[in-house]
Design a protein around this motif. Sequence first.
Motif, PDB file in Angstrom:
ATOM      1  N   HIS A 466       0.811  -1.228   0.000  1.00 14.17           N
ATOM      2  CA  HIS A 466       0.000   0.000   0.000  1.00 14.17           C
ATOM      3  C   HIS A 466       0.837   1.268   0.000  1.00 14.17           C
ATOM      4  O   HIS A 466       0.400   2.307  -0.503  1.00 14.17           O
ATOM      5  CB  HIS A 466      -0.952   0.002   1.208  1.00 14.17           C
ATOM      6  CG  HIS A 466      -0.265   0.132   2.526  1.00 14.17           C
ATOM      7  ND1 HIS A 466       0.274  -0.944   3.197  1.00 14.17           N
ATOM      8  CD2 HIS A 466      -0.020   1.216   3.306  1.00 14.17           C
ATOM      9  CE1 HIS A 466       0.808  -0.539   4.332  1.00 14.17           C
ATOM     10  NE2 HIS A 466       0.643   0.775   4.425  1.00 14.17           N
ATOM     11  N   HIS A 467       2.033   1.209   0.556  1.00  6.72           N
ATOM     12  CA  HIS A 467       2.893   2.404   0.600  1.00  6.72           C
ATOM     13  C   HIS A 467       3.226   2.944  -0.790  1.00  6.72           C
ATOM     14  O   HIS A 467       3.490   4.131  -0.951  1.00  6.72           O
ATOM     15  CB  HIS A 467       4.206   2.092   1.323  1.00  6.72           C
ATOM     16  CG  HIS A 467       4.054   1.789   2.779  1.00  6.72           C
ATOM     17  ND1 HIS A 467       3.571   2.692   3.695  1.00  6.72           N
ATOM     18  CD2 HIS A 467       4.330   0.657   3.484  1.00  6.72           C
ATOM     19  CE1 HIS A 467       3.574   2.145   4.903  1.00  6.72           C
ATOM     20  NE2 HIS A 467       4.018   0.909   4.800  1.00  6.72           N
ATOM     21  N   GLN A 485      -6.632   3.633   6.802  1.00  6.53           N
ATOM     22  CA  GLN A 485      -5.826   4.835   6.610  1.00  6.53           C
ATOM     23  C   GLN A 485      -5.461   4.945   5.133  1.00  6.53           C
ATOM     24  O   GLN A 485      -5.096   3.949   4.505  1.00  6.53           O
ATOM     25  CB  GLN A 485      -4.562   4.715   7.463  1.00  6.53           C
ATOM     26  CG  GLN A 485      -3.645   5.904   7.454  1.00  6.53           C
ATOM     27  CD  GLN A 485      -2.396   5.596   8.270  1.00  6.53           C
ATOM     28  OE1 GLN A 485      -1.456   4.977   7.778  1.00  6.53           O
ATOM     29  NE2 GLN A 485      -2.404   5.978   9.533  1.00  6.53           N
ATOM     30  N   THR A 487      -3.183   6.622   2.024  1.00  3.94           N
ATOM     31  CA  THR A 487      -1.996   7.356   1.574  1.00  3.94           C
ATOM     32  C   THR A 487      -2.143   7.659   0.087  1.00  3.94           C
ATOM     33  O   THR A 487      -2.798   6.918  -0.647  1.00  3.94           O
ATOM     34  CB  THR A 487      -0.703   6.547   1.809  1.00  3.94           C
ATOM     35  OG1 THR A 487      -0.816   5.285   1.135  1.00  3.94           O
ATOM     36  CG2 THR A 487      -0.459   6.306   3.282  1.00  3.94           C
ATOM     37  N   GLY A 490       2.021   7.346  -3.789  1.00  7.04           N
ATOM     38  CA  GLY A 490       3.072   6.335  -3.818  1.00  7.04           C
ATOM     39  C   GLY A 490       3.257   5.781  -5.222  1.00  7.04           C
ATOM     40  O   GLY A 490       2.376   5.869  -6.073  1.00  7.04           O
ATOM     41  N   GLY A 499       3.873   6.843  -0.404  1.00  7.65           N
ATOM     42  CA  GLY A 499       2.671   7.651  -0.298  1.00  7.65           C
ATOM     43  C   GLY A 499       2.602   8.451   0.995  1.00  7.65           C
ATOM     44  O   GLY A 499       3.164   8.068   2.023  1.00  7.65           O
ATOM     45  N   GLU A 500       1.881   9.568   0.932  1.00  5.75           N
ATOM     46  CA  GLU A 500       1.718  10.450   2.082  1.00  5.75           C
ATOM     47  C   GLU A 500       0.369  10.190   2.749  1.00  5.75           C
ATOM     48  O   GLU A 500      -0.663  10.115   2.078  1.00  5.75           O
ATOM     49  CB  GLU A 500       1.780  11.923   1.631  1.00  5.75           C
ATOM     50  CG  GLU A 500       3.075  12.296   0.930  1.00  5.75           C
ATOM     51  CD  GLU A 500       3.026  13.724   0.391  1.00  5.75           C
ATOM     52  OE1 GLU A 500       2.332  14.572   1.012  1.00  5.75           O
ATOM     53  OE2 GLU A 500       3.657  13.988  -0.648  1.00  5.75           O
ATOM     54  N   ILE A 501       0.380  10.085   4.078  1.00  7.52           N
ATOM     55  CA  ILE A 501      -0.865   9.912   4.824  1.00  7.52           C
ATOM     56  C   ILE A 501      -1.656  11.213   4.759  1.00  7.52           C
ATOM     57  O   ILE A 501      -1.129  12.293   5.036  1.00  7.52           O
ATOM     58  CB  ILE A 501      -0.582   9.539   6.287  1.00  7.52           C
ATOM     59  CG1 ILE A 501       0.203   8.223   6.356  1.00  7.52           C
ATOM     60  CG2 ILE A 501      -1.878   9.434   7.084  1.00  7.52           C
ATOM     61  CD1 ILE A 501       0.691   7.871   7.747  1.00  7.52           C
ATOM     62  N   GLU A 542      -1.047  17.155  -1.574  1.00  6.93           N
ATOM     63  CA  GLU A 542      -2.154  16.464  -0.902  1.00  6.93           C
ATOM     64  C   GLU A 542      -3.282  17.398  -0.480  1.00  6.93           C
ATOM     65  O   GLU A 542      -4.406  16.953  -0.218  1.00  6.93           O
ATOM     66  CB  GLU A 542      -1.644  15.709   0.316  1.00  6.93           C
ATOM     67  CG  GLU A 542      -1.144  16.602   1.438  1.00  6.93           C
ATOM     68  CD  GLU A 542      -0.779  15.812   2.686  1.00  6.93           C
ATOM     69  OE1 GLU A 542      -0.822  16.405   3.775  1.00  6.93           O
ATOM     70  OE2 GLU A 542      -0.457  14.631   2.558  1.00  6.93           O
ATOM     71  N   ARG A 546      -7.064  16.299   0.679  1.00  9.77           N
ATOM     72  CA  ARG A 546      -7.415  16.308   2.096  1.00  9.77           C
ATOM     73  C   ARG A 546      -8.644  17.178   2.341  1.00  9.77           C
ATOM     74  O   ARG A 546      -9.549  16.806   3.104  1.00  9.77           O
ATOM     75  CB  ARG A 546      -6.244  16.822   2.933  1.00  9.77           C
ATOM     76  CG  ARG A 546      -6.475  16.667   4.426  1.00  9.77           C
ATOM     77  CD  ARG A 546      -5.479  17.400   5.301  1.00  9.77           C
ATOM     78  NE  ARG A 546      -4.111  17.120   4.939  1.00  9.77           N
ATOM     79  CZ  ARG A 546      -3.269  18.025   4.445  1.00  9.77           C
ATOM     80  NH1 ARG A 546      -3.700  19.259   4.219  1.00  9.77           N
ATOM     81  NH2 ARG A 546      -2.029  17.714   4.174  1.00  9.77           N
TER      82      ARG A 546
END
Length: 553
Positions: A466-467, A485, A487, A490, A499-501, A542, A546
């Motif tokens: 997933h990353h 969660q 991300t 990625g 990837g960014e959360i 992001e 978001r």
Amino acid sequence: MYRYDEFDRQFVAERVEEFRDQVARRLSGELTEDEFKPLRLMNGVYLQLHAYMLRIAIPYGTLNSRKLRRLAHIARRYDRGFGHFTTRQNLQFNWIKLEEVPDILKELAEVEMHAIQTSGNCIRNVSADHFAGAAADEIADPRVYAEILRQWSSLHPEFTFLPRKFKIAVVAAEADRAAIQVHDIGLQVKRNEAGETGFAVFVGGGLGRTPMIGRKVRDFLPEAELLSYCEAILRVYNMHGRRDNKYKARLKILVHETGVDEIARDIEAEYEDIRARGALRMPQEEIARIRAYFAPPAFAELPARSSAFEAAKADSRSFARFVERNVAPHRVPGYGIVTISLKAIGAPPGDATAEQMELIADLAERYSFDEVRVSHEQNLVLPHVRLDDIPAVHAALAEADLATPNAGLVTDIIACPGLDYCSLANARSIPVAQRIAERFADIERQKEIGELKIKISGCINACGHHHVGHIGILGVDRKGEEFYQITLGGSGDETCSIGEIVGKGFSSDEVVGAVETIVETYLRLREGPQETFLSAFRRLGEAPFREALYADA
């Protein structure tokens, strides 16, 4: 393809009988589970939530029809009629009875297969580009080097008990179809200005609890020095890798905590010591011997354009869609590479029934020089199909629900088995993947969205990668409830990124809607259909995603 010699056959047969005795001792109570655990793991056997799981090695993802038919037979006789292809290019059977494992291993040995080094703190299955030997953009067949590494690393006495598991991947093109930068060692075959073959070398990549991108330590390693340099890397890791904390035991942590420059110096010093003794320099005749295993099949001389192929595209919209997404250029005129999606809408990603495996074996034997590949994206590949024959292949696949034209699209989802099977998982992966695929089932909508890789893991171990998903989804447990969660951004290709959360997690009921919100935000903000999701995210960052996800909050 690799082949057994007399020693291999004898060794694997003896290993099967040794394990048969160990299983009998466990079943009789002579061995406790704690005593038996290291023995079963050495033979690829895991104890999952509901049953034992057996992980079978498929070196660099290459199969033939005989092997695939045997896997189908095992699925039907010993499992529940299907197998699960993994991101390591292996196959897992998830409903195995312990007392039957020795018989399964014996049946595998009869077709030159086994489950050795599919578990444990050792060098795992060496993976490679699933288009190897066929891709129009490769400079050499990377499986030659993957096989050399396989032979060298199998049962290597010095590297059987490493601080933690160890993974190697090889590609031979600028396009990275094997995610080499998230492996402990990533190798890219290349040629220098003099035309000599060698490797760019990356170390310290990996996902899991602490995802990291590998660092390049060599721009060009001469071909003959491959094993010397890999041995140097492993020795540095074996000497300095942490053994006091399994969460900090991977090579990536050593590289991060020590610093890549110091690690590179240690590797080079060890490498020079090995070279001075000259033990591991590969002679050209040995490389040539292994290369002969992968001699190209007897391709016919064909025109680059096939009238039958073009006519079928014109006559059938479903075939045209399949070609657009699931057929890649071949290096030989008149041939194509066919990806068989194991991601039919609503199906568990990576699963194939015994009947489907047998059909694919038949197609490989008839149309693809008896070759099948497993991709790390949990699909299967027929690497060498005449363009003239692709309409017939498509028709046969369609009858078996294997002609989904979604390679690289939003429904081509990677997912681990998750909490439906795995004792380590915190949340389910498969149902989420199924619901996302169903939400985006309209093929025209998928085409409008374009290339978008969704990857789902049921726990922090990141078996679903997933990353490095354009959209990554991680299942977590929150006071007994499954949350997910997300991300973004990625990538596991040559532009590798983690990837960014984007914010707090979503419940099982919310997560599919969250993915749709992300996709709709991308479609609204992209600079035309030519801008992919990943490109748009890298341009926008992001923030707009978001804001869309948490607007109500």
